[in-house]
Design an enzyme around this catalytic site. Structure first.
Site, PDB file in Angstrom:
ATOM      1  N   ARG A 361      11.799   4.715  -1.253  1.00 45.63           N
ATOM      2  CA  ARG A 361      10.540   5.061  -0.601  1.00 45.63           C
ATOM      3  C   ARG A 361      10.780   5.175   0.907  1.00 45.63           C
ATOM      4  NH1 ARG A 361       6.434   3.489  -4.385  1.00 45.63           N
ATOM      5  NH2 ARG A 361       7.341   4.091  -6.385  1.00 45.63           N
ATOM      6  N   GLU A 363       8.593   5.353   3.240  1.00 47.34           N
ATOM      7  CA  GLU A 363       7.415   4.928   3.989  1.00 47.34           C
ATOM      8  C   GLU A 363       7.818   4.068   5.187  1.00 47.34           C
ATOM      9  OE1 GLU A 363       5.421   2.778   0.986  1.00 47.34           O
ATOM     10  OE2 GLU A 363       4.490   4.522   0.060  1.00 47.34           O
ATOM     11  N   ARG A 369       6.207  -7.055   2.390  1.00 49.73           N
ATOM     12  CA  ARG A 369       6.375  -6.781   0.968  1.00 49.73           C
ATOM     13  C   ARG A 369       6.892  -5.383   0.646  1.00 49.73           C
ATOM     14  NH1 ARG A 369       0.355  -6.098  -1.710  1.00 49.73           N
ATOM     15  NH2 ARG A 369      -0.337  -4.299  -0.499  1.00 49.73           N
ATOM     16  N   HIS A 370       7.272  -4.607   1.671  1.00 53.52           N
ATOM     17  CA  HIS A 370       7.754  -3.245   1.431  1.00 53.52           C
ATOM     18  C   HIS A 370       9.230  -3.097   1.796  1.00 53.52           C
ATOM     19  CE1 HIS A 370       3.389  -2.288   1.531  1.00 53.52           C
ATOM     20  NE2 HIS A 370       3.747  -1.385   0.641  1.00 53.52           N
ATOM     21  N   GLU A 512      -0.120  -7.076  -5.269  1.00 57.15           N
ATOM     22  CA  GLU A 512       0.191  -6.158  -6.380  1.00 57.15           C
ATOM     23  C   GLU A 512       1.695  -6.114  -6.673  1.00 57.15           C
ATOM     24  OE1 GLU A 512       2.000  -2.436  -7.332  1.00 57.15           O
ATOM     25  OE2 GLU A 512       1.085  -2.379  -5.355  1.00 57.15           O
ATOM     26  N   SER A 515       2.038  -1.105 -11.034  1.00 55.04           N
ATOM     27  CA  SER A 515       1.049  -0.041 -11.192  1.00 55.04           C
ATOM     28  C   SER A 515       1.341   0.657 -12.517  1.00 55.04           C
ATOM     29  CB  SER A 515       1.126   0.964 -10.045  1.00 55.04           C
ATOM     30  OG  SER A 515       0.555   0.424  -8.875  1.00 55.04           O
ATOM     31  N   ARG A 563       9.715  -7.968  -5.599  1.00 59.98           N
ATOM     32  CA  ARG A 563       8.376  -8.477  -5.305  1.00 59.98           C
ATOM     33  C   ARG A 563       7.941  -9.511  -6.351  1.00 59.98           C
ATOM     34  NH1 ARG A 563       3.588  -4.318  -3.698  1.00 59.98           N
ATOM     35  NH2 ARG A 563       5.246  -3.625  -2.287  1.00 59.98           N
TER      36      ARG A 563
END
Length: 589
Positions: A361, A363, A369-370, A512, A515, A563
């Site tokens: 990712r 991002e 948490r990323h 979270e 998903s 996570r």
């Protein structure tokens, strides 16, 4: 000569004038019990070993009356000492380096030793072909008990292997351990690797501060260098192993301890991984993925393991958060997930598939948490009637994971808890399920406003987790029927309200971890949703094409394993559960 198994060695040189206190650790191989160990040796030049024994603290890390702190790199020392004290410390460090470099020479100038074959450096030539003709079975430290004891004379030292510790004695023996050998041992720098031979004995009294209730005796000892570590480490293992409670107690007592920050830990990850907490974290992570957990559970549910490509032509999740690259003159990117290809596998008549692999990712998320690269557990399956069938699999899978971690990883969890205290996760046999609308209503009741068809931000998720804990006394729950606008383009809209989707998220402690959703299997609707989300249809034409030849109802989920471990252990940063984390600012080591 059949050398023993090699492990990391610990050594602390207090850099003091006589009498000087020295600690060091080394791998031990016990002849009559074939035991391989991680040994820490304690000695004082002008004190008898029995005198030293009475001064041993409960932990294997010893400190001398003359010097309270281990030598460490000046750049890591955070102190308000005067300039003169700092200058004295630098001078002490310089002396330490000189002593370490001079020690081998001094040892070589000792008088001839008839027992010289029992210690020394292993020649590189022998290490390059270190395969014994008759391999010796090894016993782990955790397996040590009184069944391995003989009637040998007792002597005392301390040993460590992973998170297990045991005491041991090495002393001069007429037929095996010479004075020169003891002096040679004092030249070992901390974290060096050596091979050692020793014997198991029963302690005269219960041992405090070690996990194993036996001793390793130095009778018939041998000691060989495999690899010498630099005498000055970037930081000390003891400093990296302290809990916040230890720092608080020291601060209240007016003491200042060295604090190893996160960037320093990650820059020297090879050393940081040797702390008991990190040893526990990554053994827990291994269990999440393997033993009677993810893989075996899914296979028992008739899932088969697949491997999908990580180089793809288009975006697998939509949006711009992809790592773009040039693929032989053609624009491509790293896969954000195996989503598209695991759906194609379902269309290819595989009823249930899963994959554990790297996910990328791009991002720019500078959060706790990323990560830009993490390990994903992705699964896809046919649906008979309702997307709740996917949630049922998730429910049983993670309850099984949590049960097995609590039952089989007690030592590892305790090692983590000693440095990073946390409460055991609260969860149900049948996981709590709430609709998105029910969750929004709970938030509104406490004054948290959410857009009617908007997504939950991090603060809202945490608040909802707190409310669920207060109302249901549980920290693991499923929130389903999310707004369609905040879900990926391939999510199936709800039949009774097109503003919502047949999708869900799973939460641990208000954050979270998963998903999932039912997928769109009708190509025309899939094209419409692709265009509505601003994705180039041509870039994923191969994906849409797969649904034109007959596609079953299906759905699946994706979980980030780092996570999961972070939240199960109550840790506050995902970089702690990634072996070599990759975030927007870090691509090494």
């Amino acid at each position: 000569m059949p050398w023993g198994t090699s492990l990391f060695i610990k050594y602390i040189n207090r850099t003091l004038p006589k009498p000087a206190k020295l600690d060091f650790s080394f791998t031990v191989v016990i002849p009559n019990s074939q035991l391989s160990l991680y040994l820490c040796f304690h000695n004082r030049r002008e004190y008898a070993l029995s005198s030293v024994r009475s001064k041993l603290p409960q932990s294997f890390s010893m400190s001398s009356p003359e010097s309270k702190e281990p030598a460490s790199a000046p750049s890591l020392t955070k102190s308000s000492e005067s300039i003169s004290k700092k200058a004295a410390k630098l001078e002490k460090l310089r002396c330490c380096q000189q002593m370490a470099s001079a020690a081998p020479t001094s040892a070589s100038n000792l008088s001839a030793d008839p027992l010289a074959t029992n210690y020394g450096d292993i020649p590189l030539k022998e290490l390059q072909s270190k395969t014994p003709v008759h391999p010796v079975p090894r016993t782990q430290v955790e397996a040590l008990d009184d069944s391995l004891v003989n009637n040998s004379k007792l002597a005392f030292l301390v040993l460590k292997e992973n998170v297990e510790t045991v005491q041991c004695l090495v002393q001069t023996q007429p037929d095996s351990v010479s004075e020169q050998m003891v002096k040679f041992a004092k030249t070992i720098s901390r974290e060096s690797v050596v091979d050692v031979h020793g014997v198991v004995s029963i302690p005269a009294a219960p041992i405090k501060g070690t996990t194993q209730q036996v001793f390793i005796s130095g009778k018939s000892s041998k000691l060989y260098f495999v690899s010498r570590a630099d005498p000055v480490l970037p930081f000390q293992i003891e400093d990296a192993s302290r809990s916040e409670a230890e720092y608080d107690r020291a601060s209240q007592a007016g003491e200042q301890l060295v604090h190893v920050n996160q960037d320093t830990r990650l820059n020297f990850r090879v050393i940081d991984l040797r702390t008991p907490a990190n040893q526990g974290i990554f053994r827990i992570a291994d269990n999440v993925e393997h033993v009677k957990h993810s893989r075996q559970f899914l296979r028992a549910e008739n899932f088969i393991s697949i491997h999908t490509p990580k180089l793809i032509d288009g975006s697998s999740e939509g949006g711009a958060s992809v790592f773009k690259l040039n693929y032989k003159g053609h624009p491509a990117c790293l896969a954000q997930s195996p989503q598209l290809h695991k759906q194609i596998a379902i269309c290819g008549d595989f009823n249930r598939v899963f994959e554990v692999g790297a996910v990328y990712r791009a991002e720019d998320s500078f959060t706790h948490r990323h990560l830009c690269e993490f390990t994903g557990l992705d699964a896809e399956m046919r649906i008979d009637c309702h997307y709740f069938e996917i949630m049922d699999i998730v429910d049983r899978l993670f309850v099984a994971i949590f049960d097995c971690l609590n039952q089989k990883c007690k030592k590892d969890l305790e090692a983590v808890r000693n440095q990073y205290p946390f409460e055991p996760l609260k969860y149900l046999r049948n996981t709590l399920r709430l609709t998105y609308e029910e969750g929004i209503e709970m938030l509104k009741e406490v004054g948290v406003e959410i857009e009617p068809f908007g997504d939950l931000n991090t603060e809202a998720e945490r608040k909802l987790g707190q409310l669920v804990l207060e109302k249901y006394e549980k920290e693991f729950c499923i929130l389903h029927r999310y707004p369609l606008a905040v879900r990926p383009f391939y999510s199936m809209p709800c039949s009774d309200d097109q503003n919502y989707s047949n999708s869900f998220d799973v939460f641990i402690r208000g954050e979270e971890i998963i998903s999932g959703a039912q997928r769109i299997h009708e190509p025309k609707l899939l094209e419409e949703r692709t265009q509505a989300c601003g994705i180039n249809v041509d870039a994923i034409s191969y994906y849409i094409e797969a649904f034109r030849y007959g596609a079953p109802l299906h759905g699946g989920f994706g979980a980030g394993l780092e996570r999961v471990v972070m939240l199960f252990c109550g840790l506050d940063n995902i970089r702690m559960t990634s072996l070599f984390p990759r975030d927007p600012k870090r691509i090494t080591p």
